[in-house]
Design an enzyme around this catalytic site. Structure first.
Site, mmCIF file in Angstrom:
data_model
loop_
_atom_site.group_PDB
_atom_site.id
_atom_site.type_symbol
_atom_site.label_atom_id
_atom_site.label_comp_id
_atom_site.label_asym_id
_atom_site.label_seq_id
_atom_site.Cartn_x
_atom_site.Cartn_y
_atom_site.Cartn_z
ATOM 1 N N GLY A 293 67.184 18.942 -23.543
ATOM 2 C CA GLY A 293 66.186 17.993 -24.021
ATOM 3 C C GLY A 293 66.684 17.192 -25.210
ATOM 4 N N SER A 294 65.942 16.146 -25.541
ATOM 5 C CA SER A 294 66.408 15.175 -26.538
ATOM 6 C C SER A 294 66.511 15.784 -27.942
ATOM 7 C CB SER A 294 65.455 13.971 -26.570
ATOM 8 O OG SER A 294 64.146 14.389 -26.949
ATOM 9 N N THR A 295 65.682 16.739 -28.267
ATOM 10 C CA THR A 295 65.714 17.278 -29.642
ATOM 11 C C THR A 295 66.915 18.198 -29.843
ATOM 12 O OG1 THR A 295 63.299 17.233 -29.580
ATOM 13 C CG2 THR A 295 64.316 18.321 -31.465
ATOM 14 N N ALA B 220 60.718 22.231 -27.115
ATOM 15 C CA ALA B 220 59.485 22.723 -26.491
ATOM 16 C C ALA B 220 58.551 21.547 -26.258
ATOM 17 C CB ALA B 220 58.802 23.766 -27.376
ATOM 18 N N LYS C 281 57.177 25.068 -22.062
ATOM 19 C CA LYS C 281 58.416 24.291 -21.946
ATOM 20 C C LYS C 281 58.608 23.881 -20.499
ATOM 21 C CE LYS C 281 62.093 26.139 -23.663
ATOM 22 N NZ LYS C 281 62.553 24.762 -23.943
ATOM 23 N N GLY C 282 59.619 23.047 -20.256
ATOM 24 C CA GLY C 282 59.933 22.732 -18.878
ATOM 25 C C GLY C 282 59.767 21.293 -18.472
ATOM 26 N N GLU D 223 66.717 28.301 -19.430
ATOM 27 C CA GLU D 223 66.365 28.332 -20.850
ATOM 28 C C GLU D 223 65.763 29.679 -21.236
ATOM 29 O OE1 GLU D 223 63.825 24.935 -21.072
ATOM 30 O OE2 GLU D 223 65.414 23.630 -21.852
HETATM 31 O O1 DER Z 1 62.371 20.934 -20.680
HETATM 32 C C1 DER Z 1 62.459 21.613 -21.720
HETATM 33 O O2 DER Z 1 62.173 22.830 -21.753
HETATM 34 C C2 DER Z 1 62.820 20.907 -22.992
HETATM 35 O O3 DER Z 1 63.288 21.833 -23.944
HETATM 36 C C3 DER Z 1 61.567 20.205 -23.488
HETATM 37 O O4 DER Z 1 60.570 21.185 -23.573
HETATM 38 C C4 DER Z 1 61.743 19.559 -24.828
HETATM 39 O O5 DER Z 1 62.381 18.342 -24.624
HETATM 40 P P1 DER Z 1 62.398 17.249 -25.800
HETATM 41 O O6 DER Z 1 63.112 17.902 -26.953
HETATM 42 O O7 DER Z 1 63.174 16.109 -25.191
HETATM 43 O O8 DER Z 1 60.978 16.893 -26.100
#
Ligand code: DER
Length: 221
Positions: free
Chosen positions: A29-31, A86, A97-98, A106
């Site tokens: 994910g982006s974070t 998350a 999550k997901g 994960e």
């Molecule tokens: O898909 C996931 O589980 C990612 O961790 C998501 O929950 C968070 O993605 P983001 O950091 O891009 O919001």
């Protein structure tokens, strides 16, 4: 964009928790990508020794880009920490999550880690979990799993591709269902009940690892 800056702040702070010689779970994910970027910088500038276990094809590719050496759970069945994002986090550090359909690996990686470091912007914080729950499903079992989820009070919806017709296929070759249950009163109970359905490989409720979870909210000390 203040949200991007918050994600970057959280990611950097998580990456700075990594000590030389650690083996780290790398979420998706982006974070968490901001954390990976920072790890790459530390490898270059400090000569940091770290190995990463990626939770998705995308994370593996990003790790290559950032120069983070990778390993496997076979080589390292126990990780020092896992860093991940998350979609919703409640006051007891239970999560959904997901969004990125990577939650099966994960959760495996989070389980293998001594500490679970979750990086979010404040927009992910909720009083109670109520997002649709991502569920990874064996394609063979799709029909019966949908029926069982309805019996649990859910509203299951197949996750279809945006630039691909038909179902999203996870990195593990399975379908993903997004199942709304409204407000989730007992996250741990629902997490277990969903996983008990034959044909379900995993779901995005993370309610059973709050003890070892640290949440870093970007922009807030
Ligand atoms: O898909 C996931 O589980 C990612 O961790 C998501 O929950 C968070 O993605 P983001 O950091 O891009 O919001």
């Amino acid at each position: 964009d203040p949200v991007v800056e918050a994600k970057r702040d959280a990611g950097i702070r998580a990456a700075d928790m990594v000590k030389d010689g650690m083996v780290v779970g790398l979420g998706t994910g982006s974070t968490v990508f901001f954390a990976m970027e920072r790890l790459g910088e530390r490898i270059k500038s400090e000569g940091l020794h770290v190995l990463g276990v990626p939770t998705s094809n995308q994370t593996a590719m990003r790790a290559e880009e950032y120069g983070i050496p990778l390993t496997t759970l076979t080589q390292h069945p126990q990780l020092d920490l896992a860093i991940d994002g998350a979609d919703q986090v409640d006051p007891k550090k239970r999560m959904i999550k997901g969004r990125g359909a990577a939650h099966l690996r994960e959760k495996v990686v989070a389980d293998a880690a001594n500490q679970f470091v979750v990086v979010i912007d404040a927009g992910k914080e909720v009083a109670g979990l109520d997002a649709a729950v991502p569920i990874e499903v064996l394609p063979f079992a799709y029909g019966s799993v949908v029926r069982r989820l309805r019996e649990l009070g859910g509203e299951p919806v197949m996750r279809n591709g945006v630039k691909k017709d038909g179902p999203v296929i996870s990195d593990n070759g399975n379908y993903v269902i997004d199942c709304a249950f409204g407000a989730v009163a007992d996250p741990a109970g629902l997490e277990t009940a969903i996983n008990a359905i034959p044909g379900v490989l995993g779901n995005g409720i993370f309610a059973r690892m709050t003890e070892k979870t640290v949440v870093i909210v970007g922009g807030r000390k």
